[in-house]
Design an enzyme around this catalytic site. Sequence first.
Site, PDB file in Angstrom:
ATOM      1  N   ARG A  12       0.805  -1.317   0.088  1.00 43.27           N
ATOM      2  CA  ARG A  12      -0.037  -0.060  -0.003  1.00 43.27           C
ATOM      3  C   ARG A  12       0.809   1.223   0.008  1.00 43.27           C
ATOM      4  O   ARG A  12       2.020   1.195   0.585  1.00 43.27           O
ATOM      5  CB  ARG A  12      -0.986  -0.128   1.321  1.00 43.27           C
ATOM      6  N   HIS A  13       0.284   2.217  -0.661  1.00 34.73           N
ATOM      7  CA  HIS A  13       0.940   3.679  -0.556  1.00 34.73           C
ATOM      8  C   HIS A  13       0.719   4.103   1.042  1.00 34.73           C
ATOM      9  O   HIS A  13      -0.286   4.663   1.347  1.00 34.73           O
ATOM     10  CB  HIS A  13       0.580   4.431  -1.423  1.00 34.73           C
ATOM     11  N   VAL A  14       1.644   3.983   1.894  1.00 33.82           N
ATOM     12  CA  VAL A  14       1.752   4.471   3.215  1.00 33.82           C
ATOM     13  C   VAL A  14       3.008   4.590   3.808  1.00 33.82           C
ATOM     14  O   VAL A  14       4.019   3.933   3.340  1.00 33.82           O
ATOM     15  CB  VAL A  14       0.938   3.254   4.072  1.00 33.82           C
TER      16      VAL A  14
END
Length: 309
Positions: A70-72
């Site tokens: 995930r983009h995190v």
Amino acid sequence: VLPFPSQVVYNRVGKCGSRTVVLLLRILSEKHGFNLVTSDIHNKTRLTKNEQMELIKNISTAEQPYLFTRHVHFLNFSRFGGDQPVYINIIRDPVNRFLSNYFFRRFGDWRGEQNHMIRTPSMRQEERYLDINVCILENYPECSNPRLFYIIPYFCGQHPRCREPGEWALERAKLNVNENFLLVGILEELEDVLLLLERFLPHYFKDVLSIYKNPEHRKLGNLTVTVKKTVPSPEAIQILYQRMRYEYEFYYYVKEQFHLLKRKFGLKSHIRKTRPRPEFFIPSPLETEEPIDDEEEDDEKWLEDIYKR
């Protein structure tokens, strides 16, 4: 007992080849039988304490072996009593990443002519067709800090100071790279990144390079290339360099570490000409020209130590 890590997190940095890698992971998860856990949330990288706890809980209870992506921004699992997973990531030249994002937000990629309308439906026409040089030279918010301070927070973490361009966030990001990331690769050398991932995490990445080089897969990958991308003027690029000073210091630090790792495992770097770097940057890091052949350290023992961190 599963061989190698059974918990891997790829907290992918936006516009650094992540969609290409996720395409590969979908194929690999079916081929090797690991659990690929993805997220539908693409635009929320900074989380409250409760959101961090909830996400870590959800990740930690996934069926193992898993690879979560995930983009995190970096999550510290141990802070909330969880087992720290193995982290991997890929970054690229900061100016190139910024330009790719700038035009992708406006015009999408080759997957569909109307893709940009889906991704940024609220963008006004005058904003969509804003000249990149005007954006930079006239200091529009999109082309100035803190929005240009983008890569470092993915490695610094969720602390509020990680969003502030400066030495504190830079040094914390470097520390996390050293202590929590098995590998941070460079997009410009993606094939070598895939080779090392296959070596370090064979349960997940065995045969990844042959899949990547397959003509059918390359055809799919080409659809994710941003369209209508143009190059700013030299003056505008120089201003971007100045504004992204910390991003570049981090990028060259990671690149140096990556090249040292390649040397350790006998990979030869292909030196390509790059644009001149501004004078205020640190000296160019060591470029790998030949593989090292005189080290006696056991490579497998080195990997075991990494996995025990």
